[in-house]
Write an enzyme that holds these catalytic residues in place. Structure first.
Site, mmCIF file in Angstrom:
data_model
loop_
_atom_site.group_PDB
_atom_site.id
_atom_site.type_symbol
_atom_site.label_atom_id
_atom_site.label_comp_id
_atom_site.label_asym_id
_atom_site.label_seq_id
_atom_site.Cartn_x
_atom_site.Cartn_y
_atom_site.Cartn_z
ATOM 1 N N SER A 120 -2.901 68.675 46.030
ATOM 2 C CA SER A 120 -3.595 68.690 47.327
ATOM 3 C C SER A 120 -3.720 70.109 47.866
ATOM 4 O O SER A 120 -2.937 71.004 47.531
ATOM 5 C CB SER A 120 -2.837 67.849 48.357
ATOM 6 O OG SER A 120 -2.687 66.527 47.919
HETATM 7 N N1 SAH Z 1 1.397 64.756 45.999
HETATM 8 C C1 SAH Z 1 0.701 65.360 44.871
HETATM 9 C C2 SAH Z 1 -0.790 65.119 44.895
HETATM 10 C C3 SAH Z 1 -1.041 63.835 44.319
HETATM 11 S S1 SAH Z 1 -2.660 63.369 43.816
HETATM 12 C C4 SAH Z 1 0.986 66.835 44.746
HETATM 13 O O1 SAH Z 1 1.674 67.398 45.594
HETATM 14 O O2 SAH Z 1 0.543 67.414 43.748
HETATM 15 C C5 SAH Z 1 -2.304 61.622 43.861
HETATM 16 C C6 SAH Z 1 -1.399 61.118 42.771
HETATM 17 O O3 SAH Z 1 -1.186 59.734 43.019
HETATM 18 C C7 SAH Z 1 -1.966 61.219 41.357
HETATM 19 O O4 SAH Z 1 -1.089 61.925 40.542
HETATM 20 C C8 SAH Z 1 -2.106 59.764 40.923
HETATM 21 O O5 SAH Z 1 -1.874 59.553 39.538
HETATM 22 C C9 SAH Z 1 -1.048 59.092 41.775
HETATM 23 N N2 SAH Z 1 -1.238 57.652 41.979
HETATM 24 C C10 SAH Z 1 -2.376 56.944 42.181
HETATM 25 N N3 SAH Z 1 -2.111 55.638 42.337
HETATM 26 C C11 SAH Z 1 -0.759 55.491 42.213
HETATM 27 C C12 SAH Z 1 0.123 54.377 42.279
HETATM 28 N N4 SAH Z 1 -0.297 53.128 42.498
HETATM 29 N N5 SAH Z 1 1.458 54.614 42.113
HETATM 30 C C13 SAH Z 1 1.930 55.876 41.895
HETATM 31 N N6 SAH Z 1 1.134 56.963 41.829
HETATM 32 C C14 SAH Z 1 -0.200 56.777 41.987
#
Ligand code: SAH
Length: 211
Positions: free
Chosen positions: A64
């Protein structure tokens, strides 16, 4: 050394920029000022580590934008010792911010290569978070309740299990809406058991996959 110094200067400038943009929580700014964001990014993006932008981390996912991380964390109102659940570990950067602020972090990622990479990196950097591979939509019933919950992927509604797993007096922050645009929603679980919900501007996240 020269490279380290460039990162340091760029990081300080980013923190100044976040302050101007309305991030006033000292704990959030100090955390961002201490974390090497470049370590969470692919090598070919590292020169841009302190640009206030989201970047690809592979697997169709993103780290992000720093402003978004800061805004969500500020809204979450993290106190030292808080037990915090994060949905969507991704690169592990947001998790590192929460750890720096003294939270005990539980974080879930559904994509194995991202989970493994984040686990190894956070360990290398000395962060003692609890990482889980699985479906964050369900939360972590065995480790509930949580003081705070942060969802870093978007969904049309707040996963009900996450609300259930909040402590009375706890807070949840999540981007809610359609895939093109979401509202940052803060939910406070009232000591009486009800919920208070407020909206805090528009953001764009990758989707929360509900399997
Ligand atoms: N917080 C992260 C940004 C995450 S992007 C950072 O600091 O880099 C969102 C993430 O959520 C992705 O890696 C994606 O694979 C994950 N995601 C999506 N759906 C999900 C679910 N149901 N359970 C766990 N992770 C999930």
């Amino acid at each position: 050394m020269e490279q380290e110094n460039q990162y340091y200067v760029a990081r300080t400038k980013l923190v100044d920029k976040l302050l101007v943009k309305g991030i006033t929580n000292r704990g959030v700014l100090d955390a961002i000022n201490r974390i090497p964001r470049e370590a969470f990014m692919a090598e070919h993006f590292r020169n841009y580590a302190y640009a206030d932008k989201a970047f690809s981390i592979g697997e169709g996912q993103t780290i992000s934008q720093p402003y978004t991380v800061a805004f969500q964390t500020q809204l979450l109102d993290v106190d030292r010792g808080d037990k915090v659940l994060e949905i969507g570990t991704g690169s592990g950067y947001q998790c590192a911010v929460l750890c720096e602020m003294g939270a005990e972090v539980y974080t879930i990622e559904r994509i194995a290569p991202l989970f493994e990479k984040a686990r190894d990196l956070l360990q290398l950097l000395g962060y003692n978070a609890h990482l889980f591979l699985g479906d964050g939509y369900q939360g972590l019933p065995y480790f509930a309740p949580f003081d705070k919950t942060i969802v870093t992927a978007c969904s049309p509604e707040i996963p009900p299990n996450l609300l259930e797993q909040l402590k009375p007096g706890g807070k949840l922050v999540a981007p809610i809406g359609n895939p093109e645009s979401q509202q940052m929603i803060l939910v406070e679980k009232l000591p009486s058991g009800g919920y208070k919900q407020t909206a805090h501007g528009n953001f764009v996240f990758v989707p929360l996959i509900h399997s």
